[in-house]
Design a protein around this motif. Structure first.
Motif, PDB file in Angstrom:
ATOM      1  N   ALA A  17      43.835  39.147  33.907  1.00 23.08           N
ATOM      2  CA  ALA A  17      42.843  39.537  34.906  1.00 23.08           C
ATOM      3  C   ALA A  17      42.427  40.979  34.673  1.00 23.08           C
ATOM      4  O   ALA A  17      43.162  41.773  34.101  1.00 23.08           O
ATOM      5  N   ASP A  18      41.227  41.262  35.110  1.00 23.14           N
ATOM      6  CA  ASP A  18      40.692  42.623  35.092  1.00 23.14           C
ATOM      7  C   ASP A  18      40.248  42.971  36.505  1.00 23.14           C
ATOM      8  O   ASP A  18      39.957  42.089  37.312  1.00 23.14           O
ATOM      9  N   VAL A  19      40.167  44.250  36.792  1.00 22.56           N
ATOM     10  CA  VAL A  19      39.700  44.693  38.100  1.00 22.56           C
ATOM     11  C   VAL A  19      38.184  44.506  38.170  1.00 22.56           C
ATOM     12  O   VAL A  19      37.448  44.939  37.293  1.00 22.56           O
ATOM     13  N   ASP A  20      37.737  43.818  39.203  1.00 25.64           N
ATOM     14  CA  ASP A  20      36.313  43.657  39.459  1.00 25.64           C
ATOM     15  C   ASP A  20      35.823  44.949  40.102  1.00 25.64           C
ATOM     16  O   ASP A  20      36.265  45.315  41.194  1.00 25.64           O
ATOM     17  N   GLU A  21      34.938  45.649  39.396  1.00 29.63           N
ATOM     18  CA  GLU A  21      34.463  46.957  39.879  1.00 29.63           C
ATOM     19  C   GLU A  21      33.772  46.867  41.243  1.00 29.63           C
ATOM     20  O   GLU A  21      33.857  47.789  42.046  1.00 29.63           O
ATOM     21  N   ALA A  22      33.106  45.758  41.505  1.00 28.34           N
ATOM     22  CA  ALA A  22      32.366  45.616  42.762  1.00 28.34           C
ATOM     23  C   ALA A  22      33.300  45.446  43.956  1.00 28.34           C
ATOM     24  O   ALA A  22      33.029  45.971  45.043  1.00 28.34           O
ATOM     25  N   THR A  23      34.397  44.711  43.760  1.00 24.71           N
ATOM     26  CA  THR A  23      35.279  44.408  44.889  1.00 24.71           C
ATOM     27  C   THR A  23      36.613  45.141  44.833  1.00 24.71           C
ATOM     28  O   THR A  23      37.303  45.223  45.848  1.00 24.71           O
ATOM     29  N   GLY A  24      36.996  45.628  43.646  1.00 22.27           N
ATOM     30  CA  GLY A  24      38.297  46.263  43.492  1.00 22.27           C
ATOM     31  C   GLY A  24      39.435  45.271  43.377  1.00 22.27           C
ATOM     32  O   GLY A  24      40.595  45.650  43.277  1.00 22.27           O
ATOM     33  N   ARG A  25      39.115  43.989  43.396  1.00 23.88           N
ATOM     34  CA  ARG A  25      40.129  42.928  43.309  1.00 23.88           C
ATOM     35  C   ARG A  25      40.270  42.465  41.867  1.00 23.88           C
ATOM     36  O   ARG A  25      39.379  42.656  41.047  1.00 23.88           O
ATOM     37  N   LEU A  26      41.382  41.811  41.569  1.00 26.93           N
ATOM     38  CA  LEU A  26      41.578  41.246  40.245  1.00 26.93           C
ATOM     39  C   LEU A  26      40.731  39.999  40.071  1.00 26.93           C
ATOM     40  O   LEU A  26      40.626  39.171  40.993  1.00 26.93           O
TER      41      LEU A  26
END
Length: 122
Positions: A17-26
């Motif tokens: 997983a990577d951090v979703d920049e828009a939500t800050g979630r994985l």
């Protein structure tokens, strides 16, 4: 060992997983070749120990890393692949079905699972 003699295993033993920049979630993603290379020896050992009569792969990364094919699941469905003499039945990953939850896709997966069951019976 799961219900009905099914065993579930993964190519990669840790979450990719990577951090979703828009939500800050994985946000889950397919494994990189390096991540898969670390997990594949364990998967090969699991398959050797369990000795399945058929392998159902869920999604493109699973079938690609297990068989070495470069084709996608749509083209590979029903193609007669094998891994060390064990029939491999590629089908769609559950996350794909959740995104594209159509009658047609559900029928395709059901057909793939029925084909795997026929391999077990014959």
């Amino acid at each position: 060992q799961g219900r009905g003699g099914a065993y579930i295993a993964n190519v990669v033993k840790l979450r990719c997983a990577d951090v979703d920049e828009a939500t800050g979630r994985l946000k889950d993603r397919p494994p990189t070749p390096e991540e898969a290379a670390r997990g594949l020896p364990i998967l090969h050992q699991q398959i050797e120990i369990i000795r399945p009569r058929v392998i159902v792969t869920l999604g493109a990364p699973a079938v690609k890393h297990l068989t070495g094919t470069t084709e996608g699941v749509t083209k590979l469905r029903g193609s007669g692949l094998s891994y060390r003499g064990i029939p491999v039945m590629p089908t769609y990953h559950p996350s794909f079905l959740l995104r594209a939850y159509t009658e047609e896709n559900r029928r395709k997966v059901w057909s793939d699972l029925q084909a795997a069951m026929k391999k077990l019976q014959g």
